[in-house]
Write a protein that holds these residues in place. Structure first.
Motif, PDB file in Angstrom:
ATOM      1  N   ARG A 195      -2.461   2.075  -9.967  1.00 18.01           N
ATOM      2  CA  ARG A 195      -3.002   0.978 -10.781  1.00 18.01           C
ATOM      3  C   ARG A 195      -4.319   0.471 -10.195  1.00 18.01           C
ATOM      4  O   ARG A 195      -5.296   0.253 -10.916  1.00 18.01           O
ATOM      5  N   LEU A 196      -4.360   0.287  -8.877  1.00 23.42           N
ATOM      6  CA  LEU A 196      -5.600  -0.155  -8.221  1.00 23.42           C
ATOM      7  C   LEU A 196      -6.716   0.865  -8.405  1.00 23.42           C
ATOM      8  O   LEU A 196      -7.873   0.486  -8.636  1.00 23.42           O
ATOM      9  N   ILE A 224      -8.190   0.491 -11.803  1.00 27.15           N
ATOM     10  CA  ILE A 224      -9.025  -0.721 -11.877  1.00 27.15           C
ATOM     11  C   ILE A 224     -10.363  -0.492 -11.193  1.00 27.15           C
ATOM     12  O   ILE A 224     -11.428  -0.852 -11.709  1.00 27.15           O
ATOM     13  N   ARG A 225     -10.331   0.138 -10.013  1.00 29.51           N
ATOM     14  CA  ARG A 225     -11.586   0.428  -9.277  1.00 29.51           C
ATOM     15  C   ARG A 225     -12.490   1.347 -10.095  1.00 29.51           C
ATOM     16  O   ARG A 225     -13.708   1.165 -10.129  1.00 29.51           O
ATOM     17  N   ARG A 285       0.812  -1.218   0.000  1.00 32.06           N
ATOM     18  CA  ARG A 285       0.000   0.000   0.000  1.00 32.06           C
ATOM     19  C   ARG A 285       0.846   1.269   0.000  1.00 32.06           C
ATOM     20  O   ARG A 285       0.353   2.340  -0.305  1.00 32.06           O
ATOM     21  N   PHE A 344       1.645   1.183  -7.683  1.00 30.44           N
ATOM     22  CA  PHE A 344       0.677   0.095  -7.590  1.00 30.44           C
ATOM     23  C   PHE A 344      -0.677   0.614  -7.125  1.00 30.44           C
ATOM     24  O   PHE A 344      -1.724   0.181  -7.621  1.00 30.44           O
ATOM     25  N   MET A 345      -0.671   1.574  -6.210  1.00 30.34           N
ATOM     26  CA  MET A 345      -1.928   2.135  -5.724  1.00 30.34           C
ATOM     27  C   MET A 345      -2.639   2.894  -6.837  1.00 30.34           C
ATOM     28  O   MET A 345      -3.874   2.869  -6.918  1.00 30.34           O
TER      29      MET A 345
END
Length: 114
Positions: A103-104, A107-108, A95, A100-101
């Motif tokens: 990227r999340l 996606i969300r 986190r 990466f966050m």
């Protein structure tokens, strides 16, 4: 006149996320030092390389299912809490990875459109 108190979920005692995640190796290192067990002897007893044990105890290698069970056999420390601690450590470290966050978040956002 009393001020109305508002609480965020982060303020609830059981939901506090530590600033620095705790690797299970740190807890195990404290335990073996408290018991006066040498890392070399513990590694020998567990049947693993000293270097592997040292890396776990210094948070440079994860506790796996196998090593958790080896710690359980050698020290009497339950394997499941060690694995839960490793999982929480892994998630908290991930986190902190901003790319990466992001990227999340993408996606969300895409999933919300469905």
């Amino acid at each position: 006149m009393s001020a109305k108190k508002t609480f965020s979920p982060d303020m609830v005692a059981n939901n506090i996320t530590p600033a620095y995640p705790t690797h299970p190796g740190e807890v195990l290192k404290d335990e073996i030092e408290f018991r006066g067990i040498s890392q070399r002897q513990l590694a020998k007893d567990m049947g693993i390389a000293y270097s592997a044990l040292n890396e776990i105890l210094n948070a440079r290698r994860p506790v796996t299912e196998k090593t958790a069970l080896l710690f359980e056999a050698a020290l009497g420390v339950n394997a499941e809490p060690l694995l839960r601690m490793q999982m929480r450590y892994n998630i908290q470290v991930i986190r902190k990875d901003s790319s990466f966050m992001e990227r999340l978040a993408k996606i969300r956002k895409a999933a919300a459109a469905f």
